[in-house]
Enzyme design. Structure first.
Site, PDB file in Angstrom:
ATOM      1  N   ASN A   1      -2.692   4.888   9.483  1.00 33.24           N
ATOM      2  CA  ASN A   1      -1.675   4.338  10.385  1.00 33.24           C
ATOM      3  C   ASN A   1      -1.206   5.426  11.333  1.00 33.24           C
ATOM      4  OD1 ASN A   1       0.577   5.829   9.086  1.00 33.24           O
ATOM      5  ND2 ASN A   1      -0.002   4.558   7.341  1.00 33.24           N
TER       6      ASN A   1
ATOM      7  N   ASP B   1      -0.700   0.323   2.655  1.00 33.25           N
ATOM      8  CA  ASP B   1      -0.491  -0.708   1.637  1.00 33.25           C
ATOM      9  C   ASP B   1      -1.797  -1.157   0.996  1.00 33.25           C
ATOM     10  OD1 ASP B   1       2.263  -0.814   1.727  1.00 33.25           O
ATOM     11  OD2 ASP B   1       2.266  -2.163   3.469  1.00 33.25           O
TER      12      ASP B   1
ATOM     13  N   LYS C   1     -22.810   6.941   4.196  1.00 34.36           N
ATOM     14  CA  LYS C   1     -22.277   6.444   5.466  1.00 34.36           C
ATOM     15  C   LYS C   1     -22.774   5.018   5.729  1.00 34.36           C
ATOM     16  CE  LYS C   1     -22.211   7.442  10.355  1.00 34.36           C
ATOM     17  NZ  LYS C   1     -23.042   7.930  11.428  1.00 34.36           N
TER      18      LYS C   1
ATOM     19  N   PRO D   1      -0.819   0.923  -4.999  1.00 37.36           N
ATOM     20  CA  PRO D   1       0.441   0.897  -5.770  1.00 37.36           C
ATOM     21  C   PRO D   1       1.630   1.172  -4.850  1.00 37.36           C
ATOM     22  CG  PRO D   1      -0.823   2.910  -6.212  1.00 37.36           C
ATOM     23  CD  PRO D   1      -1.706   2.014  -5.403  1.00 37.36           C
ATOM     24  N   ASP D   2       2.771   0.562  -5.147  1.00 34.26           N
ATOM     25  CA  ASP D   2       4.007   0.865  -4.426  1.00 34.26           C
ATOM     26  C   ASP D   2       4.636   2.065  -5.140  1.00 34.26           C
ATOM     27  OD1 ASP D   2       6.642   1.022  -3.492  1.00 34.26           O
ATOM     28  OD2 ASP D   2       6.635  -1.103  -2.958  1.00 34.26           O
ATOM     29  N   ILE D   3       4.487   3.235  -4.543  1.00 38.65           N
ATOM     30  CA  ILE D   3       4.883   4.479  -5.219  1.00 38.65           C
ATOM     31  C   ILE D   3       6.382   4.476  -5.529  1.00 38.65           C
ATOM     32  CG2 ILE D   3       4.878   7.005  -5.061  1.00 38.65           C
ATOM     33  CD1 ILE D   3       2.526   6.708  -3.042  1.00 38.65           C
TER      34      ILE D   3
ATOM     35  N   PHE E   1      12.310   4.686   3.212  1.00 33.69           N
ATOM     36  CA  PHE E   1      12.285   4.453   4.657  1.00 33.69           C
ATOM     37  C   PHE E   1      11.749   3.049   4.888  1.00 33.69           C
ATOM     38  CE2 PHE E   1      13.042   8.512   6.924  1.00 33.69           C
ATOM     39  CZ  PHE E   1      13.289   9.302   5.809  1.00 33.69           C
TER      40      PHE E   1
ATOM     41  N   LYS F   1      13.091  -1.919  -4.459  1.00 33.84           N
ATOM     42  CA  LYS F   1      12.588  -0.605  -4.880  1.00 33.84           C
ATOM     43  C   LYS F   1      13.675   0.230  -5.569  1.00 33.84           C
ATOM     44  CE  LYS F   1       9.350  -0.813  -1.019  1.00 33.84           C
ATOM     45  NZ  LYS F   1       8.039  -0.242  -0.719  1.00 33.84           N
TER      46      LYS F   1
END
Ligand code: CTP
Length: 406
Positions: A208, A277, A287, A303-305, A321, A339
């Site tokens: 991203n 995500d 390759k 995983p959502d840390i 954030f 969270k």
């Protein structure tokens, strides 16, 4: 401007790196400082005082005696300024200061100094490794002086090793630590920053637009304020902030492992990283070739840390954030609940001057308890300072609660 309104005495001693002190003067002044230069006799063999006088707009102090000298400067200079930086500091200078010798203007100023001091050694690698020099440095550190490690690389004597004067930007960062409030002293902070890279094959990955600038600013400002900082960083092009321990990772799962390993020992986690995500379900070992007209990839959720840290929480303060394009506050509050965060920093990434890549950010701080605090457009360092103000307050509240319950 980190040095705005501050006066810094820059001591220059006689090593080949003395010429780099001119660049350091510019950087300190660029940060808003007024700089007064004091040179030893040996330093004047390498660079002329006129260079520093022209850069600073102030007379350079070079001697205790003589018609040009002020009779009380050897006492007053080390007390009137806000901080002293000595760069480069030779082994000879370090030895004299360690032994309490004041046989010229700079060493005498050091004897009478009452302000914080940063010493930036630069010398030949063997001199640096000499136990006498190391013993002298330990004495300086023991007296509360901040001593920078020299950098490794080619030295003027032709050898390669430890002994180079650190880059001016790094010295400026260390000097900022001398002048900052120390309201995070004794606190351990874990900060994440940057994007993650999720591999499709050995040359391609999903990522991203995060540059890591906000997370790095948090780590930098937290160190300045006295914190012991570990930065877990995804791939970025940013230099590691001075004093900060950095763990470089690539994927979300690497980041998860690093955060999990450090989380139990910290007082606060600030999760500024833009974690991907999803990751390609299958990362090809070879390759991928341009053989087909169309391709379809399967992605698997990462995983959502942050969410995973909630059950591991003992007394940690956890800050998340939320980068949003729509429904900023509602989405941020939802993430804070899901969270189990103490504070969330919400930013609207639609704005061109805020969020990814740029040096400024406009965020809203939303605490679990209390009103949302919208902030104006600020530099990422200023945003970091505002976030850390909240972390300091949350840690104080936590400590009070812990003492009450003890
Ligand atoms: N985060 C995390 N692990 C993930 C994704 C996000 O720890 N796999 C953290 C981020 O570092 C950030 C917070 O969760 O502090 C919110 O991230 P964000 O990308 O805004 O939210 P998501 O939970 O991923 O939700 P969505 O992308 O659907 O908005």
């Amino acid at each position: 401007m980190v040095f705005l309104g501050k006066r810094i005495l820059l001591g220059v001693t006689g090593g080949i790196a003395a010429y780099k002190a001119a660049e350091l003067v510019r950087r300190l002044m660029g940060g808003g400082a007024r700089v007064k230069v004091v040179m030893t006799a040996a330093a004047r063999e390498f660079v002329g005082p006129l260079t520093f006088a022209a850069l600073t707009g102030e007379k350079v102090a070079t001697a205790m005696f003589g018609p040009e000298s002020d009779p009380l400067e050897h006492i007053s200079l080390g007390q009137e300024v806000d901080a002293i930086v000595v760069a480069p500091a030779t082994a000879n200078f370090i030895g004299k200061v360690a032994g309490g010798i004041g046989d010229d203007l700079l060493t005498t100023i050091m004897l009478a100094a009452t302000v914080p001091v940063l010493v930036c050694p630069a010398m030949n690698a063997e001199m640096w490794a000499n136990p006498v020099v190391q013993g002298n440095l330990a004495r300086l550190k023991g007296r509360g002086l901040l001593v920078m490690e020299p950098a490794a690389g080619p030295l003027a004597c032709g050898a390669v090793g430890l002994g180079r004067l650190p880059e001016p930007d790094l010295i400026v960062e260390a000097a900022a630590g001398l002048l900052s409030v120390r309201d995070l002293a004794g606190r351990k902070l874990l900060v994440t920053a940057g994007p993650t890279h999720e591999d499709f094959d050995p040359v391609r990955f999903l990522t991203n637009r995060s540059s890591g600038k906000q997370g790095y600013a948090l780590a930098r400002v937290a160190w300045r304020r006295g914190a012991d900082v570990t930065l877990v960083s995804g791939p970025t092009s940013l230099p590691v902030p001075y004093g900060v321990k950095c763990v470089m990772v690539r994927s979300a799962r690497d980041m998860q492992a690093a955060v999990k390993a450090h989380f139990p020992e910290v007082d606060a986690l600030l999760m500024a990283a833009a974690v991907s995500d999803y990751r390609p379900t299958q990362a090809e070992v070879r390759k991928i070739k341009r053989a087909r007209e169309e391709m379809t990839f399967h992605l698997t959720q990462n995983p959502d840390i942050l969410k995973q840290m909630a059950p591991l929480k003992s007394q940690q303060i956890v800050v998340g954030f939320a980068a949003e394009t729509h429904d900023l506050e509602a989405e941020a509050r939802r993430k804070m609940r899901e969270k189990h965060l103490d504070l969330i920093v919400a930013n609207d990434v639609n704005r061109p001057d805020s969020g990814f890549q740029v040096d400024t950010n406009e965020v809203t701080l939303i605490p679990r308890v209390g009103e949302a605090m919208p902030l104006p457009l600020l530099s990422k360092e200023e945003v970091a300072a505002k976030i850390l103000d909240q972390v300091v307050a949350l840690l104080e509240t936590r400590d009070e609660a812990l003492t009450k319950n003890a």
